[in-house]
Design a protein around this motif. Structure first.
Motif, PDB file in Angstrom:
ATOM      1  N   ALA A 174       0.853  -1.196   0.000  1.00 26.38           N
ATOM      2  CA  ALA A 174       0.000   0.000   0.000  1.00 26.38           C
ATOM      3  C   ALA A 174       0.883   1.239   0.000  1.00 26.38           C
ATOM      4  O   ALA A 174       1.826   1.332   0.788  1.00 26.38           O
ATOM      5  N   ALA A 175       0.573   2.188  -0.885  1.00 25.88           N
ATOM      6  CA  ALA A 175       1.402   3.386  -1.042  1.00 25.88           C
ATOM      7  C   ALA A 175       0.771   4.586  -0.368  1.00 25.88           C
ATOM      8  O   ALA A 175      -0.459   4.736  -0.342  1.00 25.88           O
ATOM      9  N   GLY A 176       1.630   5.458   0.163  1.00 20.07           N
ATOM     10  CA  GLY A 176       1.165   6.687   0.781  1.00 20.07           C
ATOM     11  C   GLY A 176       0.790   7.741  -0.244  1.00 20.07           C
ATOM     12  O   GLY A 176       1.245   7.705  -1.390  1.00 20.07           O
ATOM     13  N   ALA A 177      -0.015   8.710   0.185  1.00 18.96           N
ATOM     14  CA  ALA A 177      -0.507   9.750  -0.723  1.00 18.96           C
ATOM     15  C   ALA A 177       0.525  10.842  -0.986  1.00 18.96           C
ATOM     16  O   ALA A 177       0.468  11.527  -2.008  1.00 18.96           O
ATOM     17  N   ALA A 178       1.482  11.034  -0.084  1.00 24.00           N
ATOM     18  CA  ALA A 178       2.434  12.147  -0.212  1.00 24.00           C
ATOM     19  C   ALA A 178       3.500  11.837  -1.259  1.00 24.00           C
ATOM     20  O   ALA A 178       4.020  10.718  -1.334  1.00 24.00           O
ATOM     21  N   SER A 179       3.830  12.841  -2.053  1.00 24.48           N
ATOM     22  CA  SER A 179       4.981  12.734  -2.951  1.00 24.48           C
ATOM     23  C   SER A 179       6.191  13.330  -2.238  1.00 24.48           C
ATOM     24  O   SER A 179       6.073  14.352  -1.556  1.00 24.48           O
ATOM     25  N   THR A 180       7.340  12.685  -2.372  1.00 29.17           N
ATOM     26  CA  THR A 180       8.536  13.121  -1.667  1.00 29.17           C
ATOM     27  C   THR A 180       9.710  13.243  -2.634  1.00 29.17           C
ATOM     28  O   THR A 180       9.717  12.616  -3.694  1.00 29.17           O
ATOM     29  N   PHE A 181      10.714  14.038  -2.259  1.00 30.96           N
ATOM     30  CA  PHE A 181      11.881  14.262  -3.100  1.00 30.96           C
ATOM     31  C   PHE A 181      12.934  13.175  -2.927  1.00 30.96           C
ATOM     32  O   PHE A 181      13.752  12.947  -3.820  1.00 30.96           O
ATOM     33  N   THR A 182      12.946  12.544  -1.763  1.00 25.66           N
ATOM     34  CA  THR A 182      13.853  11.442  -1.480  1.00 25.66           C
ATOM     35  C   THR A 182      13.031  10.316  -0.847  1.00 25.66           C
ATOM     36  O   THR A 182      11.914  10.556  -0.369  1.00 25.66           O
ATOM     37  N   PRO A 183      13.545   9.082  -0.825  1.00 30.56           N
ATOM     38  CA  PRO A 183      12.768   7.968  -0.268  1.00 30.56           C
ATOM     39  C   PRO A 183      12.474   8.158   1.221  1.00 30.56           C
ATOM     40  O   PRO A 183      13.384   8.254   2.046  1.00 30.56           O
ATOM     41  N   ILE A 184      11.182   8.214   1.554  1.00 31.12           N
ATOM     42  CA  ILE A 184      10.729   8.439   2.926  1.00 31.12           C
ATOM     43  C   ILE A 184       9.536   7.542   3.213  1.00 31.12           C
ATOM     44  O   ILE A 184       8.645   7.394   2.375  1.00 31.12           O
ATOM     45  N   HIS A 185       9.529   6.948   4.410  1.00 31.34           N
ATOM     46  CA  HIS A 185       8.373   6.205   4.909  1.00 31.34           C
ATOM     47  C   HIS A 185       7.873   6.910   6.165  1.00 31.34           C
ATOM     48  O   HIS A 185       8.667   7.210   7.070  1.00 31.34           O
ATOM     49  N   LEU A 186       6.565   7.162   6.207  1.00 34.96           N
ATOM     50  CA  LEU A 186       5.960   7.845   7.353  1.00 34.96           C
ATOM     51  C   LEU A 186       4.628   7.161   7.632  1.00 34.96           C
ATOM     52  O   LEU A 186       3.701   7.238   6.815  1.00 34.96           O
ATOM     53  N   PHE A 187       4.543   6.471   8.774  1.00 33.24           N
ATOM     54  CA  PHE A 187       3.365   5.663   9.097  1.00 33.24           C
ATOM     55  C   PHE A 187       2.821   6.034  10.467  1.00 33.24           C
ATOM     56  O   PHE A 187       3.573   6.142  11.440  1.00 33.24           O
ATOM     57  N   ASN A 188       1.492   6.163  10.560  1.00 25.68           N
ATOM     58  CA  ASN A 188       0.806   6.153  11.849  1.00 25.68           C
ATOM     59  C   ASN A 188       0.308   4.737  12.092  1.00 25.68           C
ATOM     60  O   ASN A 188      -0.350   4.151  11.222  1.00 25.68           O
ATOM     61  N   THR A 189       0.621   4.170  13.253  1.00 27.61           N
ATOM     62  CA  THR A 189       0.190   2.816  13.557  1.00 27.61           C
ATOM     63  C   THR A 189      -0.630   2.822  14.841  1.00 27.61           C
ATOM     64  O   THR A 189      -0.258   3.451  15.821  1.00 27.61           O
ATOM     65  N   ARG A 190      -1.758   2.113  14.788  1.00 28.16           N
ATOM     66  CA  ARG A 190      -2.647   2.007  15.939  1.00 28.16           C
ATOM     67  C   ARG A 190      -2.779   0.527  16.288  1.00 28.16           C
ATOM     68  O   ARG A 190      -3.233  -0.268  15.453  1.00 28.16           O
ATOM     69  N   LEU A 191      -2.346   0.169  17.482  1.00 29.91           N
ATOM     70  CA  LEU A 191      -2.385  -1.224  17.920  1.00 29.91           C
ATOM     71  C   LEU A 191      -3.263  -1.378  19.158  1.00 29.91           C
ATOM     72  O   LEU A 191      -3.198  -0.564  20.080  1.00 29.91           O
ATOM     73  N   LYS A 192      -4.063  -2.435  19.174  1.00 33.89           N
ATOM     74  CA  LYS A 192      -4.778  -2.793  20.392  1.00 33.89           C
ATOM     75  C   LYS A 192      -3.806  -3.491  21.338  1.00 33.89           C
ATOM     76  O   LYS A 192      -2.797  -4.054  20.910  1.00 33.89           O
ATOM     77  N   SER A 193      -4.127  -3.471  22.613  1.00 33.55           N
ATOM     78  CA  SER A 193      -3.272  -4.123  23.606  1.00 33.55           C
ATOM     79  C   SER A 193      -3.015  -5.572  23.201  1.00 33.55           C
ATOM     80  O   SER A 193      -3.947  -6.313  22.882  1.00 33.55           O
ATOM     81  N   GLY A 194      -1.742  -5.947  23.166  1.00 30.88           N
ATOM     82  CA  GLY A 194      -1.367  -7.288  22.749  1.00 30.88           C
ATOM     83  C   GLY A 194      -1.099  -7.431  21.272  1.00 30.88           C
ATOM     84  O   GLY A 194      -0.574  -8.455  20.822  1.00 30.88           O
ATOM     85  N   GLY A 195      -1.437  -6.418  20.498  1.00 27.95           N
ATOM     86  CA  GLY A 195      -1.212  -6.468  19.054  1.00 27.95           C
ATOM     87  C   GLY A 195       0.251  -6.239  18.696  1.00 27.95           C
ATOM     88  O   GLY A 195       0.995  -5.598  19.444  1.00 27.95           O
ATOM     89  N   THR A 196       0.648  -6.758  17.546  1.00 25.51           N
ATOM     90  CA  THR A 196       2.029  -6.636  17.083  1.00 25.51           C
ATOM     91  C   THR A 196       2.047  -6.259  15.611  1.00 25.51           C
ATOM     92  O   THR A 196       1.213  -6.738  14.831  1.00 25.51           O
ATOM     93  N   ALA A 197       2.974  -5.392  15.239  1.00 26.49           N
ATOM     94  CA  ALA A 197       3.185  -5.026  13.833  1.00 26.49           C
ATOM     95  C   ALA A 197       4.662  -5.181  13.505  1.00 26.49           C
ATOM     96  O   ALA A 197       5.527  -4.902  14.344  1.00 26.49           O
ATOM     97  N   SER A 198       4.950  -5.628  12.294  1.00 21.00           N
ATOM     98  CA  SER A 198       6.328  -5.831  11.847  1.00 21.00           C
ATOM     99  C   SER A 198       6.678  -4.808  10.780  1.00 21.00           C
ATOM    100  O   SER A 198       5.843  -4.459   9.933  1.00 21.00           O
ATOM    101  N   PHE A 199       7.929  -4.338  10.812  1.00 18.38           N
ATOM    102  CA  PHE A 199       8.386  -3.315   9.873  1.00 18.38           C
ATOM    103  C   PHE A 199       9.774  -3.689   9.367  1.00 18.38           C
ATOM    104  O   PHE A 199      10.541  -4.366  10.051  1.00 18.38           O
ATOM    105  N   SER A 200      10.093  -3.216   8.158  1.00 20.27           N
ATOM    106  CA  SER A 200      11.410  -3.467   7.579  1.00 20.27           C
ATOM    107  C   SER A 200      11.804  -2.301   6.690  1.00 20.27           C
ATOM    108  O   SER A 200      11.027  -1.893   5.815  1.00 20.27           O
ATOM    109  N   PHE A 201      12.984  -1.745   6.954  1.00 24.03           N
ATOM    110  CA  PHE A 201      13.518  -0.645   6.159  1.00 24.03           C
ATOM    111  C   PHE A 201      14.993  -0.927   5.875  1.00 24.03           C
ATOM    112  O   PHE A 201      15.663  -1.591   6.666  1.00 24.03           O
ATOM    113  N   PRO A 202      15.527  -0.394   4.770  1.00 22.34           N
ATOM    114  CA  PRO A 202      16.961  -0.560   4.512  1.00 22.34           C
ATOM    115  C   PRO A 202      17.779  -0.071   5.706  1.00 22.34           C
ATOM    116  O   PRO A 202      17.434   0.947   6.321  1.00 22.34           O
TER     117      PRO A 202
END
Length: 291
Positions: A174-202
């Motif tokens: 899924a791609a973000g709506a913002a256009s950027t001049f250099t490679p940037i990732h900007l995410f808001n994450t909302r987790l319920k108690s006990g929830g887990t999210a995984s991320f990977s960046f260079p």
């Protein structure tokens, strides 16, 4: 893939007012060793933690001021802000919205509490980032991206445990709506108690995490509390974030710009000479007009 661990946790500092409408803690740069260069392209982060503003007949905020050489990104969590700039950009940033303003060659702008919010008062919570521009784009034309809450791509996490909102960059296709001049990732994450999210960046991308609500654990070991900022090492690529309580956190990761940074007040350039030119151009009225 190797695991990416935390290098530094920045504790909340004593808030200060920018104008009379933004009660902020400056997390980038900070006195704890988190410099502009270390988190580049994210060269400034002002965080307005939850604060209740009483009703006011006169909207609080910051009057007309200039910028050159970078972008401002304002993320609204609580409250509303009205923005106007000399390049014609403007509008109201409501809860869940994002304003991405490219100052580049120079703009004047002002930002105030939105009129109706000001009249009623209420809880206010915002993040503003300054995103550096590479030298070849610092004098490009200003532009304005108004990113509404409804236009932000969202990825639902398994077992109804949370959601990742992609402001810029991409997450699981899924791609973000913002256009950027250099490679940037900007995410808001909302987790319920006990929830887990995984991320990977260079691993060379400078990466950080700000907890706005609740408490999280990184890689099931290191706790990060509300209003704390975690800086990740530039080793490894993958990490997991789990919520100890219901949590909201902002993740930022970007390819560093390996160029000199010359910053003074509202200008961020590559040399002292360019800063002097910026002040001269501003004094000569070359940034336009805004009442």
């Amino acid at each position: 893939m190797a695991t990416r661990n935390i290098e530094l946790i920045v504790k909340p500092s004593t808030p200060h007012f920018v104008g009379d409408g933004f009660r902020v803690m400056t997390l980038i740069p900070s006195g704890s060793g988190l410099s502009m260069q270390r988190m580049n392209p994210f060269i400034m982060m002002d965080y307005n933690p939850k604060f209740h503003f009483p009703p006011s007949t006169t909207p609080k905020g910051v009057g007309v001021h200039p910028h050159r050489g970078f972008e401002t990104v304002t993320i609204a969590y609580k409250g509303k802000v009205a923005h106007h700039d000399s390049s014609g950009g403007g509008g109201v940033i409501s809860e869940g919205d994002v304003q991405w303003m490219t100052a580049a060659s120079g703009v004047l702008h002002k930002e105030y509490h939105e009129e109706e919010f000001s009249k009623t008062g209420g809880e206010f919570q915002m993040v503003q980032l300054w995103v550096n521009l590479p030298a070849k784009h610092k004098m490009s034309a200003p532009k304005y991206q108004a990113i509404s809450k409804d236009s932000i791509s969202k990825v639902e996490l398994p077992a109804n445990r949370g959601q990742v909102e992609i402001i810029a960059g991409s997450y699981e296709g899924a791609a973000g709506a913002a256009s950027t001049f250099t490679p940037i990732h900007l995410f808001n994450t909302r987790l319920k108690s006990g929830g887990t999210a995984s991320f990977s960046f260079p691993e060379n991308f400078n990466t950080g995490l700000l907890v706005l609500e609740g408490k999280v654990k990184i890689n099931a070991t290191q706790a990060v509390d509300t209003d704390h900022f975690a800086l990740f090492e530039n080793k490894g690529e993958d990490f997991q974030v789990s919520a100890t309580d219901d949590a909201v956190f902002l993740i930022l990761s970007g390819q560093p710009i390996h160029e000199p940074i010359a910053a003074h007040g509202p200008f961020v350039m590559n040399s002292k000479e360019e800063l002097i030119q910026a002040f001269q151009d501003f004094n000569e009225g070359k940034f336009g007009y805004l009442s």
